[in-house]
Design an enzyme around this catalytic site. Sequence first.
Site, short mmCIF file in Angstrom:
data_model
loop_
_atom_site.label_atom_id
_atom_site.label_comp_id
_atom_site.label_asym_id
_atom_site.label_seq_id
_atom_site.Cartn_x
_atom_site.Cartn_y
_atom_site.Cartn_z
N SER A 140 67.30 -81.44 69.06
CA SER A 140 66.57 -82.70 69.10
C SER A 140 65.27 -82.48 69.85
O SER A 140 65.12 -81.52 70.62
CB SER A 140 67.41 -83.75 69.84
OG SER A 140 66.64 -84.86 70.25
N TYR A 153 73.17 -87.07 76.04
CA TYR A 153 72.68 -86.54 74.76
C TYR A 153 71.67 -85.42 74.99
O TYR A 153 71.78 -84.33 74.40
CB TYR A 153 72.04 -87.70 73.99
CG TYR A 153 71.53 -87.36 72.62
CD1 TYR A 153 72.39 -87.33 71.53
CD2 TYR A 153 70.17 -87.12 72.39
CE1 TYR A 153 71.93 -87.06 70.26
CE2 TYR A 153 69.69 -86.85 71.12
CZ TYR A 153 70.57 -86.83 70.06
OH TYR A 153 70.11 -86.54 68.80
N1 LIG Z 1 68.18 -89.71 63.82
C1 LIG Z 1 67.45 -89.21 64.80
O1 LIG Z 1 66.46 -89.82 65.23
C2 LIG Z 1 67.78 -87.85 65.38
C3 LIG Z 1 66.84 -87.26 66.23
C4 LIG Z 1 67.11 -86.00 66.77
C5 LIG Z 1 68.29 -85.37 66.46
N2 LIG Z 1 69.20 -85.96 65.65
C6 LIG Z 1 70.43 -85.23 65.37
O2 LIG Z 1 70.57 -85.06 63.97
C7 LIG Z 1 71.95 -84.94 63.63
C8 LIG Z 1 72.27 -85.89 62.51
O3 LIG Z 1 72.13 -87.22 62.96
P1 LIG Z 1 71.71 -88.43 62.02
O4 LIG Z 1 70.42 -88.94 62.51
O5 LIG Z 1 71.86 -88.05 60.61
O6 LIG Z 1 72.81 -89.50 62.47
P2 LIG Z 1 74.02 -90.20 61.71
O7 LIG Z 1 74.74 -90.94 62.76
O8 LIG Z 1 73.54 -90.90 60.51
O9 LIG Z 1 74.90 -88.96 61.18
C9 LIG Z 1 75.72 -88.21 62.03
C10 LIG Z 1 76.93 -87.77 61.23
O10 LIG Z 1 77.77 -87.00 62.11
C11 LIG Z 1 79.09 -87.44 61.90
N3 LIG Z 1 79.93 -87.18 63.06
C12 LIG Z 1 79.94 -87.83 64.24
N4 LIG Z 1 80.90 -87.33 65.03
C13 LIG Z 1 81.51 -86.36 64.33
C14 LIG Z 1 82.58 -85.46 64.62
N5 LIG Z 1 83.25 -85.51 65.79
N6 LIG Z 1 82.94 -84.57 63.68
C15 LIG Z 1 82.29 -84.52 62.49
N7 LIG Z 1 81.29 -85.34 62.16
C16 LIG Z 1 80.91 -86.25 63.08
C17 LIG Z 1 78.99 -88.93 61.61
O11 LIG Z 1 80.15 -89.43 61.00
C18 LIG Z 1 77.75 -88.95 60.71
O12 LIG Z 1 78.08 -88.77 59.36
C19 LIG Z 1 72.72 -85.22 64.93
O13 LIG Z 1 73.09 -84.00 65.53
C20 LIG Z 1 71.70 -85.94 65.79
O14 LIG Z 1 71.96 -85.79 67.17
C21 LIG Z 1 68.98 -87.19 65.09
#
Ligand SMILES: NC(=O)c1ccc[n+]([C@@H]2O[C@H](COP(=O)([O-])OP(=O)(O)OC[C@H]3O[C@@H](n4cnc5c(N)ncnc54)[C@H](O)[C@@H]3O)[C@@H](O)[C@H]2O)c1
Length: 253
Positions: A140, A153
């Site tokens: 991130s 986080y």
């Molecule tokens: N959206 C943002 O702004 C952002 C920014 C930086 C980093 N990220 C990172 O990107 C990645 C994807 O996030 P996103 O934005 O698509 O969010 P999201 O919440 O839409 O998707 C996350 C997915 O991970 C799954 N998940 C959660 N816990 C789990 C577990 N224990 N085992 C298996 N799957 C699990 C959820 O069910 C979901 O499908 C994450 O690692 C998040 O930290 C997101």
Amino acid sequence: MGKLDGRVVLITGAARGQGEQEARLFAEEGARVVLCDVLDEEGGALAAELGASRARYVHLDVGEEDDWARAVTAAKDAFGRIDGLVNNAGVLRFNELVSTPLEEFMGVVRVNQVGCFLGIRAVAPEIEAAGGGTIVNTASYTALTGMAYVGAYAATKHAVLGLTRVAAVELGGKGIRVNAVCPGAVDTPMSNPEGADPATLDELYRRLVPLGRVGRPEEVAALALFLSCADSAYITGQPFVVDGGWLAGVNVF
Ligand SMILES: NC(=O)c1ccc[n+]([C@@H]2O[C@H](COP(=O)([O-])OP(=O)(O)OC[C@H]3O[C@@H](n4cnc5c(N)ncnc54)[C@H](O)[C@@H]3O)[C@@H](O)[C@H]2O)c1
């Protein structure tokens, strides 16, 4: 010719958000994809949409060792081998550090940090057996700087970069490249918590982000593709920021 023709890639958190877009793009580029998540209905529906020749859904809670063993077996049963991993699953909790209960902190560690570790440990030997390949970890913006109210986080995302660098050093000789994506704000369910006002968020990103908008999950998927294919053949152990310029500096006007 697709950029991932013949590859078999396991993607965690693939039921929605960035993981979903990674699954779609990787399949378009010729990979067979193993979609893993705890959202079984959404993950199963996406795999069905992509078709059995290109995709399988497997239930995998990334914090559970036994689930990893089952997912690896299921992937090999379906497609014969694994030569790519995208550790994408993650959770976000908002809280001030001094108010964060230990249980909440450890819950974030379990998914974001332990999940990434278990994924590397379970899948790297399979990638080696397949003759080499790639691992992309999802860190991130907050892996590289601080942000108030996301202490647990940010700590886990800093840890993901540590794991990325160590894994790259340990696995390079086995033909496995390991890199990390560092997204800024990306438009997914994670960044749109219930009750958040879309207009307020738009205004926030217009002010904070030099490119003036939130990122799209497809834009992160494009970076994960680059790091998973031969275009990045001489790159390993690195964090790649995809944030519309947010980290570049502060705009005072
Ligand atoms: N959206 C943002 O702004 C952002 C920014 C930086 C980093 N990220 C990172 O990107 C990645 C994807 O996030 P996103 O934005 O698509 O969010 P999201 O919440 O839409 O998707 C996350 C997915 O991970 C799954 N998940 C959660 N816990 C789990 C577990 N224990 N085992 C298996 N799957 C699990 C959820 O069910 C979901 O499908 C994450 O690692 C998040 O930290 C997101």
